[in-house]
Design a protein around this motif. Structure first.
Motif, PDB file in Angstrom:
ATOM      1  N   LEU A  22       0.859  -1.182   0.000  1.00  0.00           N
ATOM      2  CA  LEU A  22       0.000   0.000   0.000  1.00  0.00           C
ATOM      3  C   LEU A  22       0.892   1.227   0.000  1.00  0.00           C
ATOM      4  N   LYS A  23       0.604   2.164  -0.891  1.00  0.00           N
ATOM      5  CA  LYS A  23       1.406   3.373  -1.029  1.00  0.00           C
ATOM      6  C   LYS A  23       0.525   4.599  -0.823  1.00  0.00           C
ATOM      7  N   PRO A  24       1.148   5.775  -0.546  1.00  0.00           N
ATOM      8  CA  PRO A  24       0.347   6.989  -0.388  1.00  0.00           C
ATOM      9  C   PRO A  24      -0.621   7.189  -1.540  1.00  0.00           C
ATOM     10  N   GLY A  25      -1.878   7.441  -1.174  1.00  0.00           N
ATOM     11  CA  GLY A  25      -2.927   7.630  -2.174  1.00  0.00           C
ATOM     12  C   GLY A  25      -3.730   6.388  -2.462  1.00  0.00           C
ATOM     13  N   ASP A  26      -3.217   5.200  -2.080  1.00  0.00           N
ATOM     14  CA  ASP A  26      -3.964   3.963  -2.309  1.00  0.00           C
ATOM     15  C   ASP A  26      -5.185   3.898  -1.391  1.00  0.00           C
ATOM     16  N   ARG A  27      -6.241   3.325  -1.911  1.00  0.00           N
ATOM     17  CA  ARG A  27      -7.461   3.154  -1.124  1.00  0.00           C
ATOM     18  C   ARG A  27      -7.315   1.964  -0.183  1.00  0.00           C
ATOM     19  N   VAL A  28      -7.796   2.130   1.045  1.00  0.00           N
ATOM     20  CA  VAL A  28      -7.802   1.065   2.039  1.00  0.00           C
ATOM     21  C   VAL A  28      -9.186   0.421   2.040  1.00  0.00           C
ATOM     22  N   GLN A  29      -9.244  -0.829   2.450  1.00  0.00           N
ATOM     23  CA  GLN A  29     -10.540  -1.527   2.534  1.00  0.00           C
ATOM     24  C   GLN A  29     -11.547  -0.721   3.350  1.00  0.00           C
ATOM     25  N   SER A  30     -12.781  -0.805   2.935  1.00  0.00           N
ATOM     26  CA  SER A  30     -13.847  -0.134   3.675  1.00  0.00           C
ATOM     27  C   SER A  30     -14.151  -0.901   4.958  1.00  0.00           C
ATOM     28  N   GLU A  51      -8.239   4.968  14.538  1.00  0.00           N
ATOM     29  CA  GLU A  51      -6.974   5.155  15.238  1.00  0.00           C
ATOM     30  C   GLU A  51      -5.814   5.357  14.267  1.00  0.00           C
ATOM     31  N   LEU A  52      -5.834   4.674  13.130  1.00  0.00           N
ATOM     32  CA  LEU A  52      -4.792   4.887  12.123  1.00  0.00           C
ATOM     33  C   LEU A  52      -4.926   6.263  11.478  1.00  0.00           C
ATOM     34  N   THR A  53      -6.156   6.744  11.359  1.00  0.00           N
ATOM     35  CA  THR A  53      -6.383   8.096  10.845  1.00  0.00           C
ATOM     36  C   THR A  53      -5.885   9.129  11.844  1.00  0.00           C
ATOM     37  N   ASP A  54      -6.187   8.931  13.129  1.00  0.00           N
ATOM     38  CA  ASP A  54      -5.732   9.855  14.174  1.00  0.00           C
ATOM     39  C   ASP A  54      -4.207   9.897  14.250  1.00  0.00           C
ATOM     40  N   ALA A  55      -3.552   8.773  13.925  1.00  0.00           N
ATOM     41  CA  ALA A  55      -2.088   8.697  13.966  1.00  0.00           C
ATOM     42  C   ALA A  55      -1.447   9.310  12.729  1.00  0.00           C
ATOM     43  N   GLY A  56      -2.269   9.681  11.737  1.00  0.00           N
ATOM     44  CA  GLY A  56      -1.743  10.319  10.540  1.00  0.00           C
ATOM     45  C   GLY A  56      -1.374   9.367   9.418  1.00  0.00           C
ATOM     46  N   LEU A  57      -1.650   8.060   9.591  1.00  0.00           N
ATOM     47  CA  LEU A  57      -1.298   7.089   8.556  1.00  0.00           C
ATOM     48  C   LEU A  57      -2.355   7.010   7.461  1.00  0.00           C
ATOM     49  N   LEU A  58      -3.595   7.291   7.817  1.00  0.00           N
ATOM     50  CA  LEU A  58      -4.693   7.235   6.850  1.00  0.00           C
ATOM     51  C   LEU A  58      -5.380   8.588   6.782  1.00  0.00           C
ATOM     52  N   PHE A  67      -7.875   6.386   2.569  1.00  0.00           N
ATOM     53  CA  PHE A  67      -6.687   6.261   1.736  1.00  0.00           C
ATOM     54  C   PHE A  67      -5.422   6.372   2.588  1.00  0.00           C
ATOM     55  N   ILE A  68      -4.316   5.852   2.045  1.00  0.00           N
ATOM     56  CA  ILE A  68      -3.025   5.967   2.715  1.00  0.00           C
ATOM     57  C   ILE A  68      -2.546   7.410   2.611  1.00  0.00           C
ATOM     58  N   ALA A  69      -2.208   7.990   3.760  1.00  0.00           N
ATOM     59  CA  ALA A  69      -1.725   9.365   3.778  1.00  0.00           C
ATOM     60  C   ALA A  69      -0.272   9.418   3.338  1.00  0.00           C
ATOM     61  N   ASP A  70       0.169  10.593   2.951  1.00  0.00           N
ATOM     62  CA  ASP A  70       1.568  10.793   2.596  1.00  0.00           C
ATOM     63  C   ASP A  70       2.403  10.631   3.853  1.00  0.00           C
ATOM     64  N   ALA A  71       3.273   9.630   3.865  1.00  0.00           N
ATOM     65  CA  ALA A  71       4.060   9.326   5.060  1.00  0.00           C
ATOM     66  C   ALA A  71       5.456   9.918   5.022  1.00  0.00           C
ATOM     67  N   LYS A  72       5.739  10.802   4.064  1.00  0.00           N
ATOM     68  CA  LYS A  72       7.081  11.382   3.972  1.00  0.00           C
ATOM     69  C   LYS A  72       7.073  12.770   4.615  1.00  0.00           C
ATOM     70  N   PRO A  73       7.575  12.901   5.839  1.00  0.00           N
ATOM     71  CA  PRO A  73       7.622  14.217   6.462  1.00  0.00           C
ATOM     72  C   PRO A  73       8.727  15.071   5.858  1.00  0.00           C
ATOM     73  N   ILE A  74       8.528  16.368   5.943  1.00  0.00           N
ATOM     74  CA  ILE A  74       9.566  17.299   5.527  1.00  0.00           C
ATOM     75  C   ILE A  74      10.345  17.686   6.772  1.00  0.00           C
ATOM     76  N   GLY A  75      11.612  17.385   6.812  1.00  0.00           N
ATOM     77  CA  GLY A  75      12.404  17.631   8.004  1.00  0.00           C
ATOM     78  C   GLY A  75      13.406  18.749   7.796  1.00  0.00           C
ATOM     79  N   HIS A  76      13.524  19.602   8.795  1.00  0.00           N
ATOM     80  CA  HIS A  76      14.501  20.683   8.748  1.00  0.00           C
ATOM     81  C   HIS A  76      15.790  20.162   9.363  1.00  0.00           C
ATOM     82  N   MET A  77      16.505  19.326   8.614  1.00  0.00           N
ATOM     83  CA  MET A  77      17.656  18.626   9.172  1.00  0.00           C
ATOM     84  C   MET A  77      18.815  19.564   9.463  1.00  0.00           C
ATOM     85  N   ILE A  78      18.935  20.656   8.715  1.00  0.00           N
ATOM     86  CA  ILE A  78      20.069  21.543   8.893  1.00  0.00           C
ATOM     87  C   ILE A  78      19.871  22.452  10.100  1.00  0.00           C
ATOM     88  N   GLU A  79      18.637  22.657  10.509  1.00  0.00           N
ATOM     89  CA  GLU A  79      18.360  23.466  11.673  1.00  0.00           C
ATOM     90  C   GLU A  79      18.301  22.565  12.906  1.00  0.00           C
TER      91      GLU A  79
END
Length: 236
Positions: A22-30, A51-58, A67-79
């Motif tokens: 399952l990748k970001p944007g894929d539909r999850v079972q109803s 609970e998966l929606t509350d955790a930000g995964l869906l 649907f699967i949420a975008d799981a790639k966070p944008i990180g300010h690694m240099i700061e």
């Protein structure tokens, strides 16, 4: 003890995300499809998805499904930012897994990293930071014990090393080095990665006053992390 059924459903969905099925944007079972597959009640299926929606995964779209949420966070690694605050600011749950935090005597390699004599007392911590159910950073840190004497007794489930060190030894200078690499099997397992998946590795040294107090190696799965930096160009 038998695992609650809603957790079994959550674990199944998370495993499918981690494996790439399952990748970001894929539909999850109803809910109805989950009820049929797992033989559970509608309430149990709803709890797992909620609970998966509350955790930000869906993410749920009215009239369309879940649907699967975008799981790639944008990180300010240099700061210098607290990873727990970054994750919570994105509306996701943060948790840490502390693998070690103990006092050691610096060996030759460690002494070089912190520019001290062999045998000097250090603290060595290894922590996996999670965003929702995903490990997104492996932190391997050496700290000069004389600069942060309480580091070894600090509960890093309650606060991050960044929070503690910022308070105890305010940062005066920072040095960064970022590389791409293929992780060894141990790191790959800790970060829940597939074979041949690359990582972004940041080596960070921090000074407080004129003392070098910390060396951290921060390893991120490249597929789950994006590096960003912002700066201004001043024109004469």
């Amino acid at each position: 003890m038998t695992e609650p059924r809603y957790r079994e459903i959550k674990r199944s969905i998370v495993a499918s995300i981690r494996s790439g099925m399952l990748k970001p944007g894929d539909r999850v079972q109803s809910e109805a499809e989950i009820v049929e597959q797992f033989g559970v009640s509608r309430m149990t299926a709803n709890r797992a998805l909620r609970e998966l929606t509350d955790a930000g995964l869906l993410t749920r779209r009215s009239g369309a499904g879940t649907f699967i949420a975008d799981a790639k966070p944008i990180g300010h690694m240099i700061e210098i930012r607290n990873i727990a605050d970054e994750i919570r600011a994105r509306g996701h749950a943060y948790r840490s897994r502390v693998l070690r935090n103990d006092a050691i005597k610096a060996d030759a390699k460690q002494a070089t990293l912190l520019d001290v004599r062999v045998g000097v007392r250090l603290f060595h911590s290894i922590i996996v930071h999670h965003e929702a159910d995903f490990p997104i950073q492996l932190e391997d840190r050496l700290v000069l014990a004389s600069a942060a004497p309480g580091y070894g007794e600090t509960d890093f489930h309650q606060q991050t090393p960044n929070e503690y060190l910022t308070r105890i030894a305010p940062i005066a200078r920072v040095e960064h080095r970022v590389t791409a690499a293929l992780p060894d099997p141990e790191v790959r397992a800790l970060l829940g990665m597939q074979e041949l998946d690359p990582v972004l590795v940041m080596d960070r040294r921090t000074w407080s006053g004129d003392r070098l107090v910390s060396h951290a190696t921060l390893t991120h799965p490249a597929s789950r992390y994006a590096l960003t930096a912002t700066f201004e160009v001043k024109l004469d």
